[in-house]
Motif scaffolding. Structure first.
Motif, PDB file in Angstrom:
ATOM      1  N   GLU A  21     -48.618  55.827 101.578  1.00  0.00           N
ATOM      2  CA  GLU A  21     -49.472  56.002 100.725  1.00  0.00           C
ATOM      3  C   GLU A  21     -49.535  54.702  99.628  1.00  0.00           C
ATOM      4  OE1 GLU A  21     -51.573  58.729 100.368  1.00  0.00           O
ATOM      5  OE2 GLU A  21     -50.669  59.473 101.909  1.00  0.00           O
ATOM      6  N   VAL A  22     -48.565  54.062  99.506  1.00  0.00           N
ATOM      7  CA  VAL A  22     -48.738  52.681  98.605  1.00  0.00           C
ATOM      8  C   VAL A  22     -49.388  51.630  99.468  1.00  0.00           C
ATOM      9  CG1 VAL A  22     -47.386  51.059  97.245  1.00  0.00           C
ATOM     10  CG2 VAL A  22     -46.928  53.642  97.079  1.00  0.00           C
ATOM     11  N   GLN A  23     -50.289  50.839  99.089  1.00  0.00           N
ATOM     12  CA  GLN A  23     -50.836  49.959 100.054  1.00  0.00           C
ATOM     13  C   GLN A  23     -49.703  49.021 100.458  1.00  0.00           C
ATOM     14  OE1 GLN A  23     -53.784  47.285  98.300  1.00  0.00           O
ATOM     15  NE2 GLN A  23     -54.183  46.543 100.146  1.00  0.00           N
ATOM     16  N   ASN A  24     -48.871  48.475  99.648  1.00  0.00           N
ATOM     17  CA  ASN A  24     -47.892  47.237 100.095  1.00  0.00           C
ATOM     18  C   ASN A  24     -46.639  47.981 100.022  1.00  0.00           C
ATOM     19  OD1 ASN A  24     -49.226  45.070 100.354  1.00  0.00           O
ATOM     20  ND2 ASN A  24     -49.782  45.242  98.014  1.00  0.00           N
ATOM     21  N   GLY A  25     -46.520  49.494 100.445  1.00  0.00           N
ATOM     22  CA  GLY A  25     -45.146  50.244 100.427  1.00  0.00           C
ATOM     23  C   GLY A  25     -44.261  49.466 101.586  1.00  0.00           C
TER      24      GLY A  25
END
Lengths: 190, 190
Positions: A114-118
């Motif tokens: 869910e976090v773009q740069n996860g």
């Protein structure tokens, strides 16, 4: 929770929506001094990020060996057990009262998605851990216990007052009386 | 190059376009037995993936210590030097003729950006390395040299014929005559 958000923001920028996802996936837990974050024989079900306090990583066989410490702004986990969902061969114990932001395996997978740069955050944190561990391992091949103690002082000057001497002795792999002799020799040298 | 593509496909699926990006970013290099992949004092500029052959990771001070091996389907790098662009405190030497698919720091950043799951691939490879390293480090705290040798046999049964005994002795941190005694005791026991 904010130290964790700041830590992540030093790796990559996250927007407000992503910060809120991270806040919602981690839960703050408090441990008393002497409590276990993880007990040998059980499966490590979460990763912690220390907001306050100190932990020691132990292996218990005939003796008890401390092979790692974790402090503020560091992640705490037995990744071997966490990633493979196997029984832990190590314990992680709080040697001070500890506040930690904790995330479960499933929530961590959500963060990666869910976090773009996860995934990038995960990769960079893992790289930092790997480099620390590899510096520690090579010191066993090349350094005397005295040199290992000096490196410990050098890399953790803030911890020397917070960790009991017998745990530091275990970490640098000497008996406590040998550490006392090392410290006496160093005090005379100064 | 195909063993690398297969290795990555076991982590995440990549499409044909991405496979071609990966093929274009890695270059196959060949090293002779005895040649260095990385020399202590220089900066590690690439990550290798071994297609054929064996490498040993060394630290040279008064003595020479081997603290790690790399074989087929494994990545080779001094990440500490590679990530921070600092001088390497270790050497990596080919102990057989080696073919490797190599990628530079800049090309690796392109891979992370251009391959949809590039960061995930990086994270998972790093996690595997970290777990291997952490198993190795804890064995120094708990195992006798004999136990370390048995674990080495157990985890690398294919390597025992390929690595000279004095390098295995160095890895398990005993003198070569001690390793001979350990092997004799084991032969009698069987």
């Amino acid at each position: 929770m904010e130290p964790l958000i700041q830590y992540i923001d030093q790796i990559v920028e996250t927007n407000d929506r992503e910060k809120n996802i991270i806040r919602s996936l981690f839960k703050v837990e408090s441990y008393k001094k002497g409590e276990f974050f993880l007990q040998q024989g059980l499966t490590c079900r979460k990763v912690g990020f220390i907001i306050r306090g100190l932990v020691a990583y132990y292996i218990e066989n005939e003796d008890s060996h401390v092979y790692w410490f974790g402090k503020e702004n560091e992640f705490v986990c037995n990744y071997e057990s966490f990633l493979t969902k196997s029984s832990s061969t190590k314990s992680i114990k709080c040697i001070e009262g500890v506040d930690m932001a904790c995330i479960s395996y499933d929530s961590l997978q959500i963060l990666y998605e869910e976090v773009q740069n996860g995934e990038k955050i995960g990769r960079i944190i893992c790289e930092r851990l790997f480099v620390d561990m590899s510096i520690h391992i090579t010191s066993f091949y090349t350094d005397t216990p005295e040199e290992r103690y000096l490196k410990f002082l050098d890399s953790h000057p803030d911890l020397i007052q917070r960790i009991p001497q017998y745990l530091i002795a275990s970490f640098i792999k000497v008996q406590p009386p040998s550490l006392s002799r090392i410290r006496k020799r160093m005090a005379k040298g100064n």
